[in-house]
Design a protein around this motif. Structure first.
Motif, mmCIF file in Angstrom:
data_model
loop_
_atom_site.group_PDB
_atom_site.id
_atom_site.type_symbol
_atom_site.label_atom_id
_atom_site.label_comp_id
_atom_site.label_asym_id
_atom_site.label_seq_id
_atom_site.Cartn_x
_atom_site.Cartn_y
_atom_site.Cartn_z
ATOM 1 N N ASP A 17 0.812 -1.171 0.084
ATOM 2 C CA ASP A 17 0.010 0.107 -0.007
ATOM 3 C C ASP A 17 0.772 1.367 -0.025
ATOM 4 O OD1 ASP A 17 -2.775 -0.875 0.465
ATOM 5 O OD2 ASP A 17 -1.801 -2.132 1.790
ATOM 6 N N VAL A 18 2.131 1.346 0.379
ATOM 7 C CA VAL A 18 2.921 2.276 0.245
ATOM 8 C C VAL A 18 4.266 2.035 -0.071
ATOM 9 C CG1 VAL A 18 3.507 1.956 2.886
ATOM 10 C CG2 VAL A 18 3.580 4.373 1.936
ATOM 11 N N VAL A 19 4.973 2.821 -0.661
ATOM 12 C CA VAL A 19 6.549 2.889 -0.859
ATOM 13 C C VAL A 19 7.106 3.880 0.150
ATOM 14 C CG1 VAL A 19 8.349 2.736 -2.238
ATOM 15 C CG2 VAL A 19 6.133 2.045 -3.365
ATOM 16 N N SER A 20 7.760 3.443 1.283
ATOM 17 C CA SER A 20 8.419 4.408 1.982
ATOM 18 C C SER A 20 10.004 4.312 1.776
ATOM 19 C CB SER A 20 8.257 3.786 3.327
ATOM 20 O OG SER A 20 7.079 3.744 3.806
ATOM 21 N N GLU A 21 10.576 5.590 1.241
ATOM 22 C CA GLU A 21 11.818 5.920 1.262
ATOM 23 C C GLU A 21 12.515 6.321 2.451
ATOM 24 O OE1 GLU A 21 12.299 8.308 -2.418
ATOM 25 O OE2 GLU A 21 10.167 8.492 -2.407
ATOM 26 N N PHE A 22 13.766 5.963 2.643
ATOM 27 C CA PHE A 22 14.697 6.224 3.687
ATOM 28 C C PHE A 22 15.970 6.543 2.992
ATOM 29 C CE2 PHE A 22 11.813 2.905 5.047
ATOM 30 C CZ PHE A 22 11.179 3.089 5.948
ATOM 31 N N VAL A 23 16.418 7.871 3.539
ATOM 32 C CA VAL A 23 17.755 8.521 2.727
ATOM 33 C C VAL A 23 18.671 8.632 3.830
ATOM 34 C CG1 VAL A 23 18.547 10.357 1.387
ATOM 35 C CG2 VAL A 23 16.323 9.388 0.708
ATOM 36 N N PHE A 24 19.771 8.062 3.644
ATOM 37 C CA PHE A 24 20.946 8.503 4.527
ATOM 38 C C PHE A 24 21.957 9.157 3.944
ATOM 39 C CE2 PHE A 24 18.372 4.539 5.177
ATOM 40 C CZ PHE A 24 18.014 4.618 6.565
#
Length: 115
Positions: free
Chosen positions: A63-70
């Motif tokens: 249901d969602v594409v979560s993005e985590f940027v480092f």
């Protein structure tokens, strides 16, 4: 910069609206408080009514594409170390049970290309 994406599915007993509300008002804040290594955190919710796909293509099971940027690989690795701490992992898992179908959760580091 390094980016990871997670494909997350809502619990079947929740509506899309309930899922989004819980994620935005509870879980996103928890993740921000527990994992400060995340520089950018986006949640991209699917609008199933606007899908474009090949004939016969299956519906996505998330249901969602979560993005985590480092900032860099060291930041990503530090997040993994923090996440592995028992109290952090337990807090995240307990909260995820409130809105996610955890059996369908998956996360990948991605190779970002821009043009």
């Amino acid at each position: 910069m390094i980016k990871a994406v997670a494909l997350l599915a809502r619990r079947p007993d929740l509506t899309h609206h309930q899922f989004v509300e819980y994620y935005e008002n509870n879980h996103a804040k928890l993740i921000r408080s527990l994992l400060p290594q995340i520089v950018e955190y986006r949640r991209n919710y699917l609008d199933r009514g606007t899908a474009i796909g090949a004939d016969g293509a299956t519906d996505p099971d998330f249901d969602v594409v979560s993005e985590f940027v480092f900032a860099d690989r060291a930041g990503y690795d530090a997040m993994l170390t923090t996440h592995a701490r028992p109290e952090v992992a337990a807090a995240i898992e307990a909260d995820e049970k409130n809105f996610l179908d955890r059996s369908r959760t998956r996360m990948y580091v991605v190779d970002v290309r821009e043009s």
